[in-house]
Enzyme design. Structure first.
Site, PDB file in Angstrom:
ATOM      1  CE1 TYR A 152      17.827 -36.164 -59.421  1.00  0.00           C
ATOM      2  CE2 TYR A 152      17.955 -36.588 -57.169  1.00  0.00           C
ATOM      3  CZ  TYR A 152      17.411 -36.464 -58.421  1.00  0.00           C
ATOM      4  OH  TYR A 152      16.320 -35.699 -57.813  1.00  0.00           O
TER       5      TYR A 152
ATOM      6  CG  ASP B  13      25.174 -32.628 -54.376  1.00  0.00           C
ATOM      7  OD1 ASP B  13      24.977 -32.661 -53.534  1.00  0.00           O
ATOM      8  OD2 ASP B  13      24.275 -33.267 -54.972  1.00  0.00           O
TER       9      ASP B  13
ATOM     10  CE  LYS C  77      19.075 -39.057 -50.816  1.00  0.00           C
ATOM     11  NZ  LYS C  77      19.829 -37.647 -51.799  1.00  0.00           N
TER      12      LYS C  77
HETATM   13  C1  PLP Z   1      19.123 -36.929 -53.085  1.00  0.00           C
HETATM   14  C2  PLP Z   1      20.516 -36.551 -53.431  1.00  0.00           C
HETATM   15  C3  PLP Z   1      19.975 -34.741 -53.656  1.00  0.00           C
HETATM   16  C4  PLP Z   1      18.267 -34.779 -53.864  1.00  0.00           C
HETATM   17  O1  PLP Z   1      17.639 -34.035 -53.010  1.00  0.00           O
HETATM   18  P1  PLP Z   1      16.248 -34.135 -52.503  1.00  0.00           P
HETATM   19  O2  PLP Z   1      15.759 -33.775 -51.073  1.00  0.00           O
HETATM   20  O3  PLP Z   1      15.656 -35.837 -52.606  1.00  0.00           O
HETATM   21  O4  PLP Z   1      15.557 -33.104 -53.222  1.00  0.00           O
HETATM   22  C5  PLP Z   1      20.597 -34.522 -54.705  1.00  0.00           C
HETATM   23  N1  PLP Z   1      22.401 -34.587 -54.532  1.00  0.00           N
HETATM   24  C6  PLP Z   1      22.857 -35.976 -54.431  1.00  0.00           C
HETATM   25  C7  PLP Z   1      24.001 -36.072 -54.541  1.00  0.00           C
HETATM   26  C8  PLP Z   1      21.552 -36.734 -54.442  1.00  0.00           C
HETATM   27  O5  PLP Z   1      21.945 -37.207 -53.195  1.00  0.00           O
END
Ligand code: PLP
Length: 428
Positions: A139, A234, A266
């Site tokens: 994701y 990411d 996060k």
């Molecule tokens: C949570 C997440 C995102 C998206 O971040 P948001 O602040 O919710 O838009 C992107 N990549 C990873 C791996 C994530 O866990």
């Protein structure tokens, strides 16, 4: 159905501001939260829950850490948002640059979605190529080009992708099975010179926790370098969570390689909306206002979010990470022992201090197909039995369980007893 959930559903689609919160895959009404402190969340009915959601990652130090709250309070007293540069942004960028290699410049955004979306645009602008590669089950937020086979939220809802995303938007996105070296080699030998970027979760945790096989990330680095493609790591979830240096700190730091671009979020925002895109100048300086790749944000680098992120990263010293790692070790032992006692088939997987349980499987899960073979019905029974005992788990079998530095001996004891009971319920 609780009255407050009914009321929320009347005025918001599904009653929530983000889909997984709606308890769609586990059923029942979500806990409406009044407040949170340390390892605990308090519902609007006054009931206290031991929390393993941690706001889906940000709460590394536990909820409402006094020093983080004080830093936000102090920042708020000076104004909420200016739309102008602040010293705090320079300081936070410098901290990230000093800590993690391969970074000369940082661009702050409000969400991880914006950071990864911009990373893709930047990689295309830098290479002049179109194709991006992502892995099934990873994701990267909800931008159109990345919303294919995108893990937990969609998996929980049983969707392959999203309506409203055109074939054009995803036509240049190639989706490969994770941890599959042969598929990777195949696509690079076929279209390597057209690949703008490979984007990967540094250690995937949105299809449950599925760590990279030894050498997989390094092979991504080698292949992208060889073909002139951009490697986007990411670390929105893993960054500043699994180590002070994120997942890169557990791998690339020792093997002496770096990706071209990182995305953070996060933990980096300490519970407020802040994320970042980072990399070396050669690529980052293509961003507007210096270069032709446009990106902007009214609230980007918001002073409250910068204060929360900065204070969180400064407080998260080696002891904090050691404590969280040690708790993860012991929690995994408890899960494995209690589920085995009850005869519940499962595999507990981890990536650093991130962990998740795959239900009804016998073998280690390496990719999204294998993750999808789990028996989610077992999890649903387990989840509700935990909730009944006052433990809040992420309401999906495809999510990691989040530990904070506020989780200690007392919490482990409570979890031990709760898991022992829930394991028996799950089997019935
Ligand atoms: C949570 C997440 C995102 C998206 O971040 P948001 O602040 O919710 O838009 C992107 N990549 C990873 C791996 C994530 O866990």
């Amino acid at each position: 159905m609780s009255q407050e959930f009914e009321d929320a559903k009347r005025v918001m689609p599904g009653g929530v501001s983000s889909p997984v919160r709606a308890y769609g895959s586990v059923g029942g009404s979500p806990v409406f939260v009044e407040s949170a402190s340390g390892a605990y969340v308090t519902g609007i009915d006054g009931r206290e829950y031991l929390d393993l959601v941690g706001s889906w990652g940000p709460a590394l130090l536990g909820h409402a850490h006094p020093q983080v709250v004080e830093a936000v309070r102090e920042a708020a007293s000076r104004g909420l948002s200016f739309g102008a540069p602040t010293l705090g942004e320079t300081a936070l960028a410098q901290l990230i640059i000093d800590r993690i290699q391969g970074i000369d410049k940082v661009r702050f955004t409000s969400t991880g979605t914006e950071a990864t979306m911009t990373a893709i645009r930047l990689a295309r602008g830098f290479t002049g190529r179109d194709i991006i590669i992502k892995f099934a089950g990873c994701y990267h937020g909800h931008s159109d080009a990345l919303l294919v086979q995108a893990g937990s939220g969609l998996a929980t809802a049983g969707l392959p992708g999203s309506a409203g995303v055109t074939a054009g938007a995803t036509g240049d996105t190639l989706v490969l099975p994770y941890n599959n070296f042969a598929a990777l080699h195949g696509v690079f030998s076929a279209v390597g010179d057209q690949i703008a970027a490979v984007i990967t979760e540094a250690a995937p945790a949105n299809m449950g926790v599925v760590p990279p096989e030894p050498g997989f990330n390094e092979e991504l680095r080698r292949l992208t370098q060889k073909h002139g493609s951009v490697l986007i790591f990411d670390e929105v979830l893993t960054g500043f969570r699994v180590s002070p240096y994120g997942w890169w700190g557990l791998e690339g730091r020792h093997e002496r390689w770096t990706p071209d671009l990182y995305a953070f979020g996060k933990v980096a925002g300490g519970g407020l909306p802040l994320a970042a895109l980072a990399g070396r100048s050669e690529i980052m300086d293509l961003l507007a206002p210096l270069g032709p790749v446009y990106q902007a944000g009214t609230l980007s680098g918001n002073p409250l979010a910068v204060a929360a992120g900065m204070t969180t990263l400064q407080l998260a010293d080696d002891q904090v990470y050691a404590r969280i790692d040690a708790f993860a070790d012991r929690l995994i032992q408890v899960i494995d022992d209690r589920l085995a006692d009850a005869g519940v088939a499962h595999v507990t997987q981890r990536a650093g201090s991130l962990l998740s349980v795959f239900w009804g499987v016998d073998d280690w899960v390496r990719n999204y197909d294998e993750a999808s073979s789990q028996e989610t019905a077992t999890f649903v029974r387990f989840f509700h039995a935990m909730l009944d005992q006052g433990v809040l788990l992420p309401p999906s079998a495809y999510e990691a369980w989040f530990i904070s530095a506020a989780h200690g001996e007392k919490e482990l004891e409570k979890l031990d007893a709760a898991i022992a009971h829930a394991a028996r319920v799950a089997l019935s």
